[in-house]
Scaffold this motif. Structure first.
Motif, PDB file in Angstrom:
ATOM      1  N   THR A 240      40.257  50.994  38.439  1.00 11.93           N
ATOM      2  CA  THR A 240      40.160  49.628  38.938  1.00 11.93           C
ATOM      3  C   THR A 240      38.725  49.118  38.811  1.00 11.93           C
ATOM      4  OG1 THR A 240      41.836  50.274  40.528  1.00 11.93           O
ATOM      5  CG2 THR A 240      40.797  48.142  40.865  1.00 11.93           C
TER       6      THR A 240
ATOM      7  N   ARG B  81      37.884  48.117  35.319  1.00  8.36           N
ATOM      8  CA  ARG B  81      38.524  46.891  34.838  1.00  8.36           C
ATOM      9  C   ARG B  81      37.605  45.678  34.981  1.00  8.36           C
ATOM     10  NH1 ARG B  81      43.182  47.877  32.895  1.00  8.36           N
ATOM     11  NH2 ARG B  81      44.716  49.256  33.841  1.00  8.36           N
TER      12      ARG B  81
ATOM     13  N   ASP C  43      43.020  28.701  41.425  1.00 10.45           N
ATOM     14  CA  ASP C  43      43.589  29.972  41.872  1.00 10.45           C
ATOM     15  C   ASP C  43      43.592  31.004  40.753  1.00 10.45           C
ATOM     16  OD1 ASP C  43      43.947  29.232  44.403  1.00 10.45           O
ATOM     17  OD2 ASP C  43      46.131  29.007  44.334  1.00 10.45           O
TER      18      ASP C  43
ATOM     19  N   GLU D  32      41.655  34.584  41.161  1.00 14.00           N
ATOM     20  CA  GLU D  32      42.423  35.815  41.271  1.00 14.00           C
ATOM     21  C   GLU D  32      41.604  37.084  40.995  1.00 14.00           C
ATOM     22  OE1 GLU D  32      45.937  36.110  38.854  1.00 14.00           O
ATOM     23  OE2 GLU D  32      46.846  37.271  40.456  1.00 14.00           O
ATOM     24  N   PRO D  33      40.921  37.174  39.836  1.00 15.52           N
ATOM     25  CA  PRO D  33      40.136  38.398  39.622  1.00 15.52           C
ATOM     26  C   PRO D  33      39.018  38.543  40.655  1.00 15.52           C
ATOM     27  CG  PRO D  33      39.686  36.782  37.906  1.00 15.52           C
ATOM     28  CD  PRO D  33      40.850  36.285  38.681  1.00 15.52           C
TER      29      PRO D  33
ATOM     30  N   ALA E 129      40.606  39.880  43.791  1.00 13.18           N
ATOM     31  CA  ALA E 129      41.106  41.241  43.602  1.00 13.18           C
ATOM     32  C   ALA E 129      39.974  42.257  43.675  1.00 13.18           C
ATOM     33  CB  ALA E 129      41.820  41.355  42.251  1.00 13.18           C
ATOM     34  N   HIS E 130      38.783  41.835  43.292  1.00 19.67           N
ATOM     35  CA  HIS E 130      37.664  42.769  43.330  1.00 19.67           C
ATOM     36  C   HIS E 130      36.702  42.459  44.468  1.00 19.67           C
ATOM     37  CE1 HIS E 130      38.525  45.083  39.675  1.00 19.67           C
ATOM     38  NE2 HIS E 130      39.169  44.002  39.324  1.00 19.67           N
TER      39      HIS E 130
END
Lengths: 279, 686
Positions: free
Chosen positions: B435, B438, B460, B464-465, B468-469
Motif C-alpha cells: 500500500t 502504491r 471527490d 480519493e487517493p 486513502a493515504h
C-alpha cells in the motif's frame, strides 16, 4: 460534496418536489393527523355502524363502529413502517451480497450465490405461513425480517452480474492501484454506480412489501388483529364496495398515494444520481 | 468528369443540433477526396447523408447528385438499388459491419446477387475472385470462414471486397483504418489503392489522421464544427494552409522529422453544435482573431491561385504574408531544465523488470475444464527506467503491452521473473509495504471517460487517493492539483461528463499526481484524443515531468508520439522485446526488421514524402500468442529472412535471438541474429 450536488439536482426536478411534498403530507397525516381527529382508533361508536362520512366521523365508520379516519391513519403508519423497512433491508442485503459476490469472486461468490439460489427455490409464502404462527406473540418486526429475507435474491443476482462488468472498468482498476481496500471500493464505486438499479428496486420493494403484507394479512398471517394495516383494511372493505365504498376507498386511496409519491421520489433520485440523464 | 456533386448540404438533428452546415464538394472519376476533421466536426454525418443512411428525425436540405441524379428526397426503394451498386461504403469497425452468422463468402456473394442477375455458384466464384483481389491468402478456403475467424485487417479487406463487388462509381470510406495497427493499416491502404485502380471509382476518404490522407488523397476538405473551412489540392493544404484551423492542426501533430520541437496545441475545445458562437465558429480558439470575426460566419472563398478555397476573413492576408502554423500560434515555453541531467548510470533506477513472464491457460469445456494451450502474453521481457526518464513501450495490439502494465501495477509476485519498483521487489512486499509503495506508482488510463467514476464529482475523484493515504489538507490539495494540470479549482464540483476528452485526461493525470508519485505508468494516454487536444496533453506531461522530477513508462502504439516524448524506447513483438535503446539510436538506425517495418508504416502528414517513400509491407497478421512461432518470433513475417541464404535463415528457425547490445551505440540493443546496421535514409523515417 457528492451529497450536496445530488440533493441540489434532485430539488431541481419538479416531479420529485411533488413526490416529496406528497410523501411529507402523507407522513404528517399518518403521524400527526390522528391527534386532530375526534376519535381514537380503538374507540367504538355503538351509535354509528357503517355510517357514511359525516361531520362527526369524517371518513365514516366501520361495521363495529370504528372511525375509518382514525383506523386508516393508524393502518397507514404500520404500512409505511413495514414498507420502508422491508425495502431498505432487502435492497441493502441485495446490494451487499451481490456486490461482494461479484467483486471478490472465488469461493465467496459461490457460497453467497448458492445461498441466494436456495432461498429462491423455497416457496416463501409457505414458509412465512408456517413460521408466522410461532411469532404471534412476538414483535411485528419479525414479520418485516421475514418479508425482507424472501425478496432480495433476484436483485442480488442482477447486482452481481453488473458488478462483474463494473469490476473491469478502469476507474475501479485505478482505485485498486491506488491501494484502496476492496470493501471501500464496493461502497464508494460499485454501489453508487448501481444506484439507479437499487433505487428503482427499493421503490418497487416499498410497494411490493406493502402489497405483500396486505396479502399475508388477508389470510391472517401478517399483521394480527386488533392491530391494523392498510392491507387488512383494504381486505376488509373490498367486499363492501358497492354500498359502503368509504370502507374501501379511503385506505386504498392512501395506499395509491403512498406508492405514487415514493415512486416519484425514486425517479428523481435516480435522475439526480445519474449525471447522464437530462431531466 | 464529376460523378458525385454535393451542394450546400445541411443536416439538422432533433433539438436543433446542426451537425452539417453547408457542405459542398465535387468528386471526379478516379479522384480521392479526403475529408479531415476532429470528432464532432460532421464528417461522418456528411457521408451518411450522401448514402441516405441517416436516422429518421434528421432534417436534410441541399442537394446530392450522383451522375446528375438527385439523391435527396429519392424514394427508399430507388436508393436501395443505388447503394452497394453505384456507391460502396467501408465502415470503421468491420466486425460489426458483417453479420456474424453467415460466412464472409456468402455475404459478398449476396452483395453481388442483389444487384446483378447471376447464379449462386457464379456469385460465389466472384466472391472468391474479389477476396483474391484484396490479397486474402487461400481465398477459396477463407470464403467459407465466418467473420470472427478473420483478424481485424482481414475483415477490413473483406469489407473492401464487398464494397467493390459491383464496380461502384463512388466509394465512401469512413475511417477505414482507425481501428487497425500501423502495419495492418499500411496493408489495407495498399489494398484500397488497388481497389481504386481496379474499379476506377472516386473515393471519399473520411479520417481524422492527417497522415493517412497525405499519401492517398488528391484533394482535401477540412471540416470544423459542421462546416467546410478549407478545400484544396493536397499539396496546397499541407504545405500552404490558409485557414488558421488547418494551420494549427498541422502544427499540432508530433512529427518524426522535428522530434525535439515543442508541440503547438490549439487552445480550447470545439464548440458544441447546439450552441455555436455567433461569428466564425473557430474564432474563440483562433490566434488571429479580430473583432470582425464575430460579425458573421465567413464563406468558403477562393484564396490565391489554384482551386483552393478557405473560410477565413484573413485568408488573403495569410496568403500575402505566407504565414504558417508555427508563426501564428504561440509556441509554448519549453520547460526549464532543472540541473543538467546526470548520466543515466548515476541515476536511481525507479523500475526494473527482469525476465517477466505471464502466461494464461487456455481452457476448454463447460463442465470439465481442461487446459488446451497457453497464451504467451508476456514471455520474458526485461527493461529498466532511471529516475527522470521516459521509456516508451511500443507495439501492436496483442503484443503484451497491457499485460506488462498490469503485472507492474499489481505489485504482486509475477509468474516468473522480477519486478522491482524503487528498489523493492514486488514478490517480497508485505501488505502494508505494498500500500505504501502504491503512493509512488500511479497510472493514467487510455480512455479518459472510463477511467473516471461517472458518479463522482471531480473533487471527490481527486480526493480519493489523498484520503486513502491519510492526507489532511484535502480541499487545498485538490485545488492545487487542478491548477497544476491547467483546470480551474472551481471545476471540482462538476461531474466528469461535463468535461471534454482532453480535460478529462487532465483530471486523470491530476489524480495520478495527487500523491506525488515517482513513477507514472501511462497507458496510451493520448490515443483517444483529437490531435489538437493531444498536443496540449503531451506538453503538459513534458512540463510535469521536469517540474516534479517524474519518470514515465509510456505505453503507446503511435511511434511519432513516442519519438516526441520518450528518452528510450522498447519495441515489443508477441510478448518479447524486439529492440530497445535510446530514442535517437532506435529511430535513426533501427536494427530489427520489425522496427524498420513499423517505422516505415507510419503515415506522415507530408504528401511528397508520403508519395516517394518506400514502405516495408509486412506479410500477414500477427500470429496468435497461443502458438507463437518457435525460435525467432518474427521469422514468419520477417522481410529480412526472405533475403537470407537458406543456411543463414535456418538459424532464425532454430535459435532464439536475445537482446544484444549493438556495438557502436551506447544504448541500443536488438533481438535479431542479423541486425541491420545501415542508417535509415531520412525520407524513409522522417
Amino acid at each position: 460534496m457528492r451529497s450536496k450536488v445530488v440533493f441540489a439536482r434532485m430539488l431541481r426536478n419538479r416531479q420529485t418536489r411533488y413526490g416529496l411534498i406528497a410523501l411529507l403530507v402523507l407522513l404528517l397525516l399518518a403521524y400527526v393527523g390522528p391527534f386532530f381527529g375526534p376519535h381514537d382508533w380503538l374507540e367504538k361508536d355503538f351509535a354509528a355502524f357503517m355510517e357514511p362520512p359525516s361531520a362527526d366521523h369524517w371518513w365514516g365508520t366501520t361495521q363495529i363502529g370504528q372511525d375509518v379516519y382514525a383506523v386508516a391513519l393508524h393502518g397507514m403508519q404500520k404500512s409505511i413502517v413495514i414498507g420502508f423497512l422491508v425495502a431498505l433491508i432487502s435492497t441493502g442485503l441485495a446490494a451487499l451480497v451481490g456486490a461482494s459476490a461479484g467483486y471478490f469472486g472465488g469461493w465467496l461468490d459461490k457460497a453467497l450465490m448458492w445461498g441466494a439460489d436456495l432461498l429462491l427455490v423455497l416457496p416463501s409464502f409457505l414458509i412465512i405461513a408456517i413460521v408466522s404462527p410461532n411469532l404471534r406473540g412476538g414483535s411485528w418486526l419479525w414479520f418485516v425480517l421475514l418479508l425482507a429475507a424472501f425478496s432480495w435474491m433476484i436483485t442480488s443476482r442482477v447486482v452481481r452480474s453488473m458488478t462483474l462488468s463494473l469490476r473491469e472498468r478502469e476507474y475501479i482498476l485505478a482505485a485498486r492501484y491506488m491501494g484502496i481496500p476492496g470493501w471501500k471500493i464496493i461502497i464508494r464505486h460499485v454501489v453508487p454506480n448501481l444506484s439507479s438499479l437499487l433505487i428503482i428496486d427499493a421503490t418497487l420493494n416499498v410497494s411490493a412489501a406493502i402489497i405483500g403484507e396486505a396479502g399475508l394479512s388477508f389470510f391472517g398471517f401478517g399483521v394480527q388483529p386488533p392491530d391494523v394495516s392498510l392491507g387488512t383494511l383494504i381486505a376488509a372493505g373490498s367486499d363492501k364496495v358497492p354500498g359502503y365504498s368509504w370502507l374501501f376507498l379511503f385506505p386504498s386511496g392512501l395506499l395509491v398515494l403512498l406508492v405514487l409519491s415514493v415512486n416519484l421520489i425514486g425517479d428523481g433520485l435516480r435522475d439526480a444520481l445519474d449525471p447522464g440523464s437530462n431531466s | 468528369m464529376t460523378i458525385l456533386e454535393v451542394n450546400d448540404l445541411n443536416v439538422t438533428f432533433r433539438g436543433g443540433i446542426k451537425a452539417v452546415r453547408g457542405v459542398s464538394y465535387q468528386l471526379a472519376r478516379g479522384e480521392v477526396l479526403g475529408i479531415v476533421g476532429e470528432s464532432g466536426s460532421g464528417k461522418s454525418v456528411t457521408s451518411l447523408a450522401v448514402m441516405g443512411l441517416l436516422p429518421e428525425g434528421a432534417e436534410i436540405s441541399g442537394s446530392v447528385k450522383l451522375h446528375g441524379q438527385e439523391l435527396i428526397g429519392m424514394p427508399e426503394e430507388e436508393l436501395t438499388r443505388l447503394r452497394g451498386k453505384s456507391i460502396g461504403m467501408i465502415f470503421q469497425d468491420p466486425l460489426s459491419a458483417f453479420t456474424p452468422v453467415y460466412t464472409i463468402g456468402a455475404q459478398i456473394a449476396e452483395a453481388v446477387r442483389i444487384h446483378q442477375k447471376v447464379g449462386k455458384d457464379k456469385a460465389a466464384k466472384r466472391a472468391v475472385e474479389l477476396l483474391d483481389l484484396v490479397g486474402i491468402p487461400h481465398p477459396d478456403v477463407r470464403a467459407k470462414a465466418f467473420p470472427h475467424e478473420f483478424s481485424g485487417g482481414m475483415r477490413q479487406r473483406a469489407m473492401i471486397a464487398m464494397a467493390i463487388a459491383n464496380d461502384p462509381d463512388v466509394l465512401i470510406c469512413d475511417e477505414p483504418t482507425t481501428a487497425l495497427d500501423v502495419t495492418i493499416q499500411a496493408q489495407v491502404l495498399e489494398v484500397l489503392k488497388t481497389a481504386q485502380r481496379e474499379t476506377g471509382a472516386g473515393i471519399v476518404m473520411i479520417t481524422h489522421d492527417l497522415g493517412v490522407v497525405a499519401g492517398l488523397a488528391d484533394r482535401v476538405l477540412v471540416m470544423y464544427a459542421g462546416r467546410p473551412v478549407e478545400l484544396g489540392g493536397v499539396d496546397e493544404i499541407y504545405y500552404r494552409p490558409r485557414m488558421p484551423y488547418t494551420m494549427g492542426l498541422l502544427a499540432s501533430i508530433p512529427r518524426m522529422d522535428r522530434p525535439s520541437a515543442r508541440l503547438i496545441p490549439i487552445e480550447g475545445n470545439p464548440p458544441s453544435p447546439a450552441a455555436l458562437p455567433p461569428g466564425c465558429p473557430f474564432a474563440p480558439r483562433c490566434p488571429m482573431k479580430v473583432d470582425a470575426c464575430d460579425d458573421g460566419e465567413p464563406e468558403l472563398e477562393p484564396v490565391g491561385p489554384g482551386s483552393r478555397r478557405a473560410a477565413c476573413i484573413r485568408a488573403h492576408e495569410i496568403e500575402l504574408k505566407n504565414l504558417d502554423g508555427a508563426t501564428i500560434y504561440p509556441v509554448p515555453e519549453p520547460p526549464a531544465e532543472t540541473e543538467a541531467s546526470r548520466p543515466r548510470a548515476e541515476r536511481e533506477t525507479v523500475l526494473k523488470v527482469e525476465d517477466l513472464i505471464r502466461h494464461y491457460p487456455l481452457m476448454k469445456g463447460a463442465v470439465f475444464k481442461r487446459r488446451v494451450g497457453t497464451v504467451h502474453a508476456v514471455d520474458g521481457i526485461s527493461f529498466d527506467i532511471a529516475e527522470g526518464e521516459t521509456l516508451g513501450l511500443v507495439g501492436e495490439s496483442g503484443c503484451g503491452k497491457t499485460t506488462t502494465l498490469q503485472q507492474i501495477m499489481q505489485l504482486e509476485a509475477p509468474q516468473d521473473g522480477t519486478v522491482v519498483v524503487l528498489g523493492k521487489d514486488s514478490a517480497k512486499l508485505g501488505r502494508g509495504e505494498r500500500t505504501a509503495l502504491r503512493r509512488d506508482l500511479q497510472i493514467v488510463f487510455q480512455d479518459p471517460m472510463a477511467a473516471l467514476d461517472p458518479r463522482m464529482p471531480v473533487g471527490d475523484i481527486l480526493a480519493e487517493p489523498l484520503r486513502a493515504h491519510g492526507r489532511k489538507d484535502v480541499p487545498a490539495r485538490v485545488a492545487e492539483l487542478l491548477t497544476l494540470v491547467g483546470l480551474e479549482p472551481s471545476h471540482a464540483e462538476r461531474y466528469p461528463q461535463n468535461f471534454s476528452g482532453g480535460q478529462r485526461q487532465r483530471i486523470g493525470i491530476a489524480r495520478a499526481l495527487a500523491l506525488e508519485p515517482k513513477l507514472i505508468v501511462l497507458d496510451e494516454p493520448v490515443s483517444a484524443l483529437d490531435v489538437s487536444i493531444q498536443a496540449g496533453v503531451i506538453n503538459l506531461l513534458e512540463d510535469l515531468k521536469v517540474k516534479l522530477g517524474l519518470s514515465y513508462l509510456f505505453v503507446a502504439h503511435d511511434l511519432s508520439v513516442v519519438r516526441h516524448i520518450a528518452d528510450r524506447v522498447a519495441v515489443m513483438y508477441l510478448g518479447k522485446i524486439a529492440e530497445i535503446g535510446a530514442v535517437e539510436e532506435v529511430y535513426a538506425r533501427p536494427a530489427h526488421p520489425y522496427t524498420r517495418a513499423l517505422l516505415s508504416a507510419i503515415p506522415l502528414p507530408d504528401p511528397n514524402l508520403e508519395r516517394s517513400r518506400e514502405r516495408i509491407l509486412l506479410e500477414g497478421d500477427l500470429p496468435s500468442p497461443a502458438s507463437p512461432p518457435s525460435a525467432c518470433r518474427f521469422r514468419t513475417r520477417c522481410p529480412k529472412r526472405a533475403r537470407l541464404s537458406a543456411e543463414d535463415a535456418r538459424r532464425c528457425d532454430t535459435e532464439e535471438p536475445i537482446v544484444t547490445r549493438l556495438a557502436p551505440a551506447a544504448d541500443h540493443g536488438a533481438a535479431c541474429h542479423y541486425p541491420e546496421v545501415t542508417e535509415v535514409p531520412e525520407t524513409a523515417v522522417s
